[in-house]
Design a protein around this motif. Structure first.
Motif, PDB file in Angstrom:
ATOM      1  N   HIS A 122       9.047   0.175  -8.976  1.00  0.00           N
ATOM      2  CA  HIS A 122       8.415   0.319  -7.659  1.00  0.00           C
ATOM      3  C   HIS A 122       7.010   0.885  -7.794  1.00  0.00           C
ATOM      4  CE1 HIS A 122       7.812   1.358  -3.458  1.00  0.00           C
ATOM      5  NE2 HIS A 122       7.452   2.547  -3.890  1.00  0.00           N
ATOM      6  N   PHE A 123       6.883   1.974  -8.537  1.00  0.00           N
ATOM      7  CA  PHE A 123       5.565   2.583  -8.695  1.00  0.00           C
ATOM      8  C   PHE A 123       4.628   1.664  -9.474  1.00  0.00           C
ATOM      9  CE2 PHE A 123       7.739   6.586  -7.601  1.00  0.00           C
ATOM     10  CZ  PHE A 123       6.896   6.987  -6.570  1.00  0.00           C
ATOM     11  N   GLN A 125       4.590  -1.529  -9.463  1.00  0.00           N
ATOM     12  CA  GLN A 125       4.202  -2.663  -8.630  1.00  0.00           C
ATOM     13  C   GLN A 125       3.303  -2.265  -7.462  1.00  0.00           C
ATOM     14  OE1 GLN A 125       8.029  -4.204  -7.536  1.00  0.00           O
ATOM     15  NE2 GLN A 125       8.366  -5.187  -9.519  1.00  0.00           N
ATOM     16  N   HIS A 126       3.404  -1.008  -7.022  1.00  0.00           N
ATOM     17  CA  HIS A 126       2.698  -0.602  -5.808  1.00  0.00           C
ATOM     18  C   HIS A 126       1.500   0.300  -6.040  1.00  0.00           C
ATOM     19  CE1 HIS A 126       6.497  -2.137  -4.195  1.00  0.00           C
ATOM     20  NE2 HIS A 126       5.744  -2.490  -3.179  1.00  0.00           N
ATOM     21  N   ARG A 127       1.232   0.657  -7.271  1.00  0.00           N
ATOM     22  CA  ARG A 127       0.012   1.381  -7.587  1.00  0.00           C
ATOM     23  C   ARG A 127      -0.372   1.030  -9.013  1.00  0.00           C
ATOM     24  NH1 ARG A 127       0.999   6.039 -10.775  1.00  0.00           N
ATOM     25  NH2 ARG A 127      -0.952   7.071 -10.342  1.00  0.00           N
TER      26      ARG A 127
END
Length: 122
Positions: free
Chosen positions: A96-97, A99-101
């Motif tokens: 998640h991290f 992909q999103h930052r």
């Protein structure tokens, strides 16, 4: 243990330097947060009721110190986050991290080093 974000400011002050009086806690957190003495005392009382901190009389003044160690709190909060959002799984959290930052080169290197260390230890 459920500690609110506001209560965590008090805990951070106590984990950094303890024991502290109300006045010393005020000096550490109140101005930065825009809190008055009543707010700080309310937060202290909540933490006392939850047995996150203790109060000791030293030289006639109440001084506060943490009962909970920071490492134990971080572990419990981290596990709670994993359980709530990622069904207790670490890989989806990291994904998640990632992909999103944007991960820096240094962060990627640190993750690789961590994984290599885990592979050698496991």
């Amino acid at each position: 243990m459920n500690i609110t974000q506001a209560e965590s400011r008090i805990m951070d002050a106590l984990w950094t330097r303890q024991p502290l009086t109300v006045d010393e806690i005020m000096a550490e957190v109140a101005e930065a947060q825009g809190w008055g003495e009543a707010t700080v005392k309310t937060l202290i009382n909540r933490l006392l009721k939850r047995k996150a901190i203790r109060s000791d009389r030293i030289d006639g003044r109440a001084r506060y110190a943490p009962i909970i160690q920071r490492a134990d709190y971080v572990q419990a909060e981290s596990q709670s986050l994993l359980n709530r959002l990622f069904d207790g799984q670490l890989t989806p959290l990291v994904a998640h991290f990632a992909q999103h930052r944007a991960l820096s080169t240094d962060e990627i290197k640190q993750l690789k080093t961590l994984i290599e260390g885990l592979e050698h230890d496991g």
